[in-house]
Design an enzyme around this catalytic site. Structure first.
Site, PDB file in Angstrom:
ATOM      1  N   GLY A 117      41.923  40.733  48.106  1.00 19.73           N
ATOM      2  CA  GLY A 117      42.805  40.031  49.041  1.00 19.73           C
ATOM      3  C   GLY A 117      43.081  38.587  48.642  1.00 19.73           C
ATOM      4  N   GLU A 173      39.402  46.546  43.931  1.00 16.07           N
ATOM      5  CA  GLU A 173      39.250  47.472  45.063  1.00 16.07           C
ATOM      6  C   GLU A 173      38.824  48.881  44.669  1.00 16.07           C
ATOM      7  OE1 GLU A 173      41.697  45.201  44.853  1.00 16.07           O
ATOM      8  OE2 GLU A 173      42.222  44.438  46.836  1.00 16.07           O
ATOM      9  N   ALA A 181      39.089  40.601  50.905  1.00 16.72           N
ATOM     10  CA  ALA A 181      38.902  40.958  52.306  1.00 16.72           C
ATOM     11  C   ALA A 181      37.399  40.990  52.559  1.00 16.72           C
ATOM     12  CB  ALA A 181      39.524  42.325  52.565  1.00 16.72           C
ATOM     13  N   GLU A 232      45.863  38.832  46.355  1.00 18.31           N
ATOM     14  CA  GLU A 232      47.035  39.232  47.151  1.00 18.31           C
ATOM     15  C   GLU A 232      47.612  38.045  47.925  1.00 18.31           C
ATOM     16  OE1 GLU A 232      44.881  42.768  48.833  1.00 18.31           O
ATOM     17  OE2 GLU A 232      46.678  43.798  48.121  1.00 18.31           O
TER      18      GLU A 232
HETATM   19  C1  HXC Z   1      32.153  39.803  52.225  1.00 18.55           C
HETATM   20  C2  HXC Z   1      31.403  38.604  50.416  1.00 18.55           C
HETATM   21  C3  HXC Z   1      32.555  38.943  49.675  1.00 18.55           C
HETATM   22  C4  HXC Z   1      33.524  39.766  50.310  1.00 18.55           C
HETATM   23  C5  HXC Z   1      31.311  37.698  48.448  1.00 18.55           C
HETATM   24  N1  HXC Z   1      30.670  37.834  49.609  1.00 18.55           N
HETATM   25  N2  HXC Z   1      32.467  38.376  48.460  1.00 18.55           N
HETATM   26  N3  HXC Z   1      31.199  39.040  51.664  1.00 18.55           N
HETATM   27  N4  HXC Z   1      33.280  40.167  51.577  1.00 18.55           N
HETATM   28  N5  HXC Z   1      34.666  40.115  49.716  1.00 18.55           N
HETATM   29  C6  HXC Z   1      29.380  37.252  49.991  1.00 18.55           C
HETATM   30  C7  HXC Z   1      28.216  37.915  49.273  1.00 18.55           C
HETATM   31  O1  HXC Z   1      27.841  39.106  49.942  1.00 18.55           O
HETATM   32  C8  HXC Z   1      27.169  36.839  49.366  1.00 18.55           C
HETATM   33  O2  HXC Z   1      26.583  36.864  50.656  1.00 18.55           O
HETATM   34  C9  HXC Z   1      27.964  35.558  49.233  1.00 18.55           C
HETATM   35  O3  HXC Z   1      29.303  35.910  49.559  1.00 18.55           O
HETATM   36  C10 HXC Z   1      27.958  35.008  47.826  1.00 18.55           C
HETATM   37  O4  HXC Z   1      28.353  36.046  46.942  1.00 18.55           O
HETATM   38  P1  HXC Z   1      27.482  36.502  45.665  1.00 18.55           P
HETATM   39  O5  HXC Z   1      27.860  37.902  45.374  1.00 18.55           O
HETATM   40  O6  HXC Z   1      26.027  36.233  45.902  1.00 18.55           O
HETATM   41  O7  HXC Z   1      28.032  35.478  44.574  1.00 18.55           O
HETATM   42  P2  HXC Z   1      28.164  35.730  43.018  1.00 18.55           P
HETATM   43  O8  HXC Z   1      26.940  36.393  42.467  1.00 18.55           O
HETATM   44  O9  HXC Z   1      28.580  34.401  42.482  1.00 18.55           O
HETATM   45  O10 HXC Z   1      29.342  36.783  42.855  1.00 18.55           O
HETATM   46  C11 HXC Z   1      30.643  36.421  43.238  1.00 18.55           C
HETATM   47  C12 HXC Z   1      31.581  37.669  43.284  1.00 18.55           C
HETATM   48  C13 HXC Z   1      30.943  38.742  44.178  1.00 18.55           C
HETATM   49  C14 HXC Z   1      31.777  38.202  41.859  1.00 18.55           C
HETATM   50  C15 HXC Z   1      32.913  37.172  43.820  1.00 18.55           C
HETATM   51  O11 HXC Z   1      30.575  38.135  45.431  1.00 18.55           O
HETATM   52  C16 HXC Z   1      31.860  39.879  44.469  1.00 18.55           C
HETATM   53  O12 HXC Z   1      32.069  40.757  43.639  1.00 18.55           O
HETATM   54  N6  HXC Z   1      32.441  39.900  45.686  1.00 18.55           N
HETATM   55  C17 HXC Z   1      33.299  40.974  46.123  1.00 18.55           C
HETATM   56  C18 HXC Z   1      34.659  40.857  45.484  1.00 18.55           C
HETATM   57  C19 HXC Z   1      35.587  42.000  45.865  1.00 18.55           C
HETATM   58  O13 HXC Z   1      35.268  43.171  45.634  1.00 18.55           O
HETATM   59  N7  HXC Z   1      36.690  41.692  46.495  1.00 18.55           N
HETATM   60  C20 HXC Z   1      37.679  42.662  46.933  1.00 18.55           C
HETATM   61  C21 HXC Z   1      37.354  43.092  48.345  1.00 18.55           C
HETATM   62  S1  HXC Z   1      38.408  44.392  48.875  1.00 18.55           S
HETATM   63  P3  HXC Z   1      25.003  36.737  50.857  1.00 18.55           P
HETATM   64  O14 HXC Z   1      24.817  36.963  52.323  1.00 18.55           O
HETATM   65  O15 HXC Z   1      24.389  37.777  49.986  1.00 18.55           O
HETATM   66  O16 HXC Z   1      24.700  35.326  50.410  1.00 18.55           O
HETATM   67  C22 HXC Z   1      39.841  43.643  49.323  1.00 18.55           C
HETATM   68  C23 HXC Z   1      40.878  44.533  49.937  1.00 18.55           C
HETATM   69  C24 HXC Z   1      42.065  43.769  50.470  1.00 18.55           C
HETATM   70  O17 HXC Z   1      40.011  42.490  49.136  1.00 18.55           O
HETATM   71  C25 HXC Z   1      42.924  44.628  51.368  1.00 18.55           C
HETATM   72  C26 HXC Z   1      42.338  44.902  52.713  1.00 18.55           C
HETATM   73  C27 HXC Z   1      43.220  45.697  53.621  1.00 18.55           C
END
Ligand code: HXC
Length: 260
Positions: free
Chosen positions: A111, A134, A66, A114
């Protein structure tokens, strides 16, 4: 087909391909993207050109979750709306009368995992990574993983994934039964298309009934599920496809299904 901002939808050879395309944020699903996906799935459900649906991501990720930036500004009421919106999408995929295949390239986190779980079949490239991180954000999965993951891989492994937030490789995902198969990165779309073609070859009403019965039966006691199977088996006998399928076997030829 609609003009979407965050996804692309094409249909070729009766196989629909939905590509999520926000590569700058690794295809993170903001509300707008989830809404577009929901609309696309609803349209494809009624599109006679589309027999199977494949979902994939643009660039180096399937879906990194998400959209954390969007979630950051939400309070409890908005969180509910966001969770319910995603659940509507996952339900639409699960209940669609057509098979859905997730072709998982790169990150499928939160997500993203999911979304893959809502599909019927998951094919992963070797570089795919799955996980439900999460809890490190102080939240829990909100688009179905607490329910679909244990049903798929068992409660022990699901709890391990959710409690630790560990990111796992495609190989590990295969080991625990989260994905159906793992293929070299460059073969992902070919493998997904091959699978889609195999499914397309079968009777479409039969595949649709089988999907509904499997999904609905999972939430019921065995005997009730078997009752659903009997009803669906019988309703196949009200179709032209059933007559064509059996007759084609007897005549030693390929069936020509009409989907009715
Ligand atoms: C918003 C995101 C994002 C996310 C990555 N980005 N994941 N933005 N939401 N979920 C953005 C980063 O901020 C970054 O923006 C760009 O994408 C590239 O990501 P990097 O982190 O620079 O890449 P990398 O170093 O290769 O790392 C990849 C990664 C990391 C390991 C996937 O991005 C990460 O941990 N992302 C979050 C993953 C996560 O926690 N997902 C679960 C979310 S909660 P900039 O502007 O800096 O270039 C969820 C809940 C679902 O999903 C239910 C909801 C109701």
């Amino acid at each position: 087909m609609n003009n979407y901002r965050n996804i692309r939808v094409t249909v070729q050879e009766n196989i629909a391909l939905i590509t999520i395309s926000r590569p700058d944020v690794l295809n993170a699903l903001n509300s707008e993207t989830v809404t577009e996906l929901l609309k696309a799935v609803q349209e494809l459900e009624h599109d006679p050109r589309a027999h199977i649906v494949i979902i994939t991501g643009d660039g180096k990720a399937f879906v990194a979750g998400a959209d954390i930036t969007e979630m950051n500004s939400k309070g409890p009421e908005e969180a509910r709306t966001y969770s319910e919106l995603g659940h509507s999408l996952m339900r639409a995929i699960q209940n669609m009368g057509k098979a859905a295949i997730a072709a998982v390239n790169g990150y499928a986190l939160g997500g993203g995992t999911e979304l893959a779980l809502a599909c019927d079949i998951r094919i992963a490239s070797e570089n795919a990574q799955f996980g439900l991180p999460e809890t490190i954000l102080g939240i829990i999965p909100g688009w179905g993983a607490t329910q679909r993951m244990p049903r798929l891989v068992g409660t022990a492994v699901a709890k391990e994934l959710i409690f630790t937030g560990e990111i796992i490789s495609a190989r590990r995902a295969l080991e625990i039964g989260l994905v159906n198969r793992v293929v070299p990165d460059e073969d992902l779309m070919t493998a997904a298309m091959d699978m889609a073609r195999k499914i397309k070859h079968q009777g479409p009403i039969a595949v649709s009934h089988a999907k509904q019965v499997i999904n609905r039966g999972m939430d019921r006691p065995l005997q009730e599920g078997c009752g659903l199977e009997i009803d669906a088996f019988v309703s196949c006998f009200n179709t032209e496809d059933q007559k064509e399928g059996l007759q084609a076997f007897i005549e030693k030829r390929e069936p020509r299904f009409k989907g009715r």
